[in-house]
Design a protein around this motif. Structure first.
Motif, short mmCIF file in Angstrom:
data_model
loop_
_atom_site.label_atom_id
_atom_site.label_comp_id
_atom_site.label_asym_id
_atom_site.label_seq_id
_atom_site.Cartn_x
_atom_site.Cartn_y
_atom_site.Cartn_z
N LEU A 132 -9.21 93.03 -0.25
CA LEU A 132 -8.15 93.74 -0.95
C LEU A 132 -8.25 93.55 -2.46
O LEU A 132 -8.11 94.50 -3.24
N LEU A 133 -8.54 92.32 -2.88
CA LEU A 133 -8.60 92.01 -4.31
C LEU A 133 -9.97 92.30 -4.91
O LEU A 133 -10.12 92.34 -6.13
N GLY A 134 -10.96 92.48 -4.05
CA GLY A 134 -12.30 92.82 -4.54
C GLY A 134 -13.01 91.67 -5.22
O GLY A 134 -13.87 91.88 -6.07
N GLU A 135 -12.67 90.45 -4.85
CA GLU A 135 -13.34 89.28 -5.41
C GLU A 135 -13.23 88.11 -4.43
O GLU A 135 -12.44 88.13 -3.50
N GLU A 136 -14.06 87.10 -4.68
CA GLU A 136 -14.11 85.97 -3.77
C GLU A 136 -13.00 84.95 -4.06
O GLU A 136 -12.57 84.79 -5.19
N ILE A 137 -12.59 84.28 -3.00
CA ILE A 137 -11.75 83.09 -3.13
C ILE A 137 -12.71 81.93 -3.36
O ILE A 137 -13.65 81.73 -2.58
N VAL A 138 -12.51 81.16 -4.43
CA VAL A 138 -13.49 80.13 -4.78
C VAL A 138 -12.97 78.70 -4.64
O VAL A 138 -13.76 77.76 -4.59
N GLU A 139 -11.63 78.53 -4.59
CA GLU A 139 -11.07 77.19 -4.53
C GLU A 139 -9.77 77.21 -3.73
O GLU A 139 -8.99 78.17 -3.83
N VAL A 140 -9.55 76.16 -2.94
CA VAL A 140 -8.34 76.12 -2.10
C VAL A 140 -7.73 74.72 -2.08
O VAL A 140 -8.40 73.72 -2.35
N ALA A 141 -6.45 74.70 -1.76
CA ALA A 141 -5.77 73.45 -1.40
C ALA A 141 -4.87 73.82 -0.22
O ALA A 141 -4.25 74.88 -0.22
N ALA A 142 -4.82 72.97 0.79
CA ALA A 142 -4.11 73.40 1.99
C ALA A 142 -3.50 72.24 2.77
O ALA A 142 -3.98 71.10 2.73
N MET A 143 -2.43 72.57 3.48
CA MET A 143 -1.86 71.70 4.50
C MET A 143 -1.96 72.46 5.82
O MET A 143 -1.38 73.54 5.95
N VAL A 144 -2.72 71.92 6.74
CA VAL A 144 -2.95 72.55 8.04
C VAL A 144 -2.58 71.51 9.10
O VAL A 144 -3.19 70.44 9.15
N ASP A 145 -1.59 71.81 9.92
CA ASP A 145 -1.07 70.76 10.79
C ASP A 145 -0.51 71.28 12.11
O ASP A 145 -0.22 72.48 12.24
N ASP A 148 -3.89 73.15 15.16
CA ASP A 148 -2.86 73.46 14.17
C ASP A 148 -2.00 74.63 14.63
O ASP A 148 -2.50 75.59 15.19
N ASP A 149 -0.70 74.53 14.38
CA ASP A 149 0.19 75.66 14.63
C ASP A 149 0.82 76.19 13.35
O ASP A 149 1.54 77.18 13.37
N ASN A 150 0.52 75.53 12.23
CA ASN A 150 1.01 75.99 10.93
C ASN A 150 0.04 75.62 9.82
O ASN A 150 -0.61 74.57 9.87
N ALA A 151 -0.05 76.50 8.84
CA ALA A 151 -0.89 76.24 7.67
C ALA A 151 -0.29 76.92 6.44
O ALA A 151 0.16 78.06 6.52
N VAL A 152 -0.26 76.18 5.35
CA VAL A 152 0.15 76.73 4.06
C VAL A 152 -0.96 76.42 3.06
O VAL A 152 -1.30 75.25 2.85
N CYS A 153 -1.53 77.46 2.47
CA CYS A 153 -2.72 77.30 1.64
C CYS A 153 -2.52 77.91 0.26
O CYS A 153 -1.90 78.97 0.13
N ILE A 154 -3.06 77.25 -0.75
CA ILE A 154 -3.10 77.78 -2.11
C ILE A 154 -4.54 78.22 -2.38
O ILE A 154 -5.49 77.47 -2.11
N LEU A 155 -4.70 79.42 -2.90
CA LEU A 155 -6.03 79.98 -3.13
C LEU A 155 -6.20 80.42 -4.58
O LEU A 155 -5.25 80.91 -5.20
N ARG A 156 -7.41 80.25 -5.10
CA ARG A 156 -7.72 80.76 -6.44
C ARG A 156 -8.96 81.65 -6.35
O ARG A 156 -9.94 81.29 -5.67
N THR A 157 -8.92 82.79 -7.03
CA THR A 157 -10.04 83.73 -7.01
C THR A 157 -10.99 83.49 -8.18
O THR A 157 -10.71 82.70 -9.09
N GLU A 158 -12.09 84.20 -8.16
CA GLU A 158 -13.09 84.11 -9.24
C GLU A 158 -12.49 84.40 -10.60
O GLU A 158 -12.85 83.78 -11.61
N SER A 159 -11.59 85.37 -10.67
CA SER A 159 -11.01 85.77 -11.95
C SER A 159 -9.88 84.85 -12.41
O SER A 159 -9.38 84.99 -13.51
N GLY A 160 -9.46 83.93 -11.53
CA GLY A 160 -8.40 83.01 -11.88
C GLY A 160 -7.06 83.34 -11.27
O GLY A 160 -6.10 82.56 -11.41
N ALA A 161 -6.94 84.49 -10.59
CA ALA A 161 -5.69 84.81 -9.91
C ALA A 161 -5.44 83.76 -8.83
O ALA A 161 -6.38 83.23 -8.24
#
Length: 345
Positions: A197-210, A220-233
């Motif tokens: 959708l964004l037309g770019e790669e996700i390059v970095e993540v932080a997550a809680m998966v439990d 795991d039955d739940n996950a909340v993840c933070i993602l950063r793209t190549e452009s910084g979004a």
């Protein structure tokens, strides 16, 4: 000249085969379903009877059939890679359900097998084929909301036990067979959707998966993840099997000129709200759903068959599946290390 019919075998005769693959293949004028496979032979026999096909316990028998040109791999996740590789070596095109594999190594082996065999490998990521997502991608590409700054997406429902043919004791909850829970069932869909959708790669993540609530299983039955793209979004991805009683399958994208809301309104599935207060409403159909009202066409089968008929490599190929899986693997690693992790692109 009429196009030849493609002979198809469906390996795994559970719910995804029953409600998506089988009826969508059957509805295609250029497909003949040859066989259904399941170690629980009664499941295969039930579908075989319905679609005038043959039932088998083992996929090895089916891969020897000359009139089978392509297979759908609809098995528990842990069998995706080995069966896909066997099928490709046997000269069959393969549509594999998601997540495509349980490791990056497996995913790369699947891709190599397809290249060596000269056959197509497609992964069943259907969200990017939904008309509302296609519309939203075009709007983003056209710069309607300016440069993307942040985003958030969710795929949440009450869990697979009400939909899976095996119910609450099924393979979805068995780590040895599933490898991963809500992140493999739901999160990987949104990982694929976001990068497309964004037309770019996700390059970095932080997550809680439990595993927070489900009394059955060890995934795991739940996950909340933070993602950063190549452009910084940056943004969030949420996957959950504990959204009672309904489903959340929405995506929001925020840019310098406004925002797009996708799948948040039952009538207007894409809504644009610009900085200058202008609003745009688009009726482009709802997402596929497992909720009451039935299963709409996923688009995956049509795309797979068209690739074979036209000898055109599928858009959602093995590498696309691998990159979506890489995001999930990075999130799982982050959840263990409690650190930001790079995505292995």
């Amino acid at each position: 000249m009429a196009k030849k019919k493609i002979g198809v075998a469906i390996i795994g005769s559970g719910s995804i085969a029953t409600y998506r693959h089988a009826p969508e293949y059957a509805a295609h004028p250029n497909v003949e379903i040859i066989a259904f496979v399941d170690p629980v032979i009664e499941r295969a026999e039930k579908l075989a009877k319905k679609y005038d096909a043959k039932a088998f316990r083992s996929h090895e028998e089916v891969l020897e059939l000359k009139n089978v040109d392509a297979v759908s791999v609809c098995t528990p996740n842990v069998y995706h890679a080995p069966i896909t590789i066997e099928a490709l070596k046997a000269g069959k095109h393969v549509l594999c359900e998601k997540p495509m594999a349980t490791s990056d190594k497996e995913a790369r082996e699947m891709i190599k097998a397809a290249e060596k065999a000269g056959k197509f490998l497609m992964i069943g990521h259907n969200q990017r084929l939904a008309p509302l997502h296609i519309k939203a991608k075009q709007l983003i590409k056209d710069g309607v909301i300016g440069k993307v700054i942040t985003f958030k997406t969710s795929f949440c429902h009450p869990g697979p036990e009400s939909w899976s043919i095996e119910g609450p004791t099924g393979w979805f909850f068995d780590k040895k067979k599933a490898f991963v829970g809500s992140m493999g069932d739901l999160g990987v869909h949104k990982a694929d959707l976001l990068r497309w959708l964004l037309g770019e790669e996700i390059v970095e993540v932080a997550a809680m998966v439990d595993h927070l609530e489900k009394p059955m299983g060890d995934v795991d039955d739940n996950a909340v993840c933070i993602l950063r793209t190549e452009s910084g979004a940056m943004g969030t991805l949420t996957a959950s099997w504990t959204h009672y009683p309904g489903e959340d399958n929405a995506t929001y994208v925020y840019g310098t000129l406004g925002q797009i809301r996708i799948g948040t309104d039952p009538r207007f599935s894409v809504i644009v709200h610009l900085k200058n207060k202008e609003k745009q409403f688009y009726e482009v159909g709802a997402l596929q759903t497992n909720e009451e009202g039935g299963q709409s066409d996923s688009g995956v089968i049509r795309a797979f068959v068209e690739s074979i008929l036209t000898n055109t490599p599928p858009e959602i190929n093995g590498e696309e599946g691998r990159r979506a899986l890489a995001i999930i693997l990075a999130c799982l690693k982050s959840s263990e290390t409690k650190k930001f992790e790079k995505v292995e692109i």
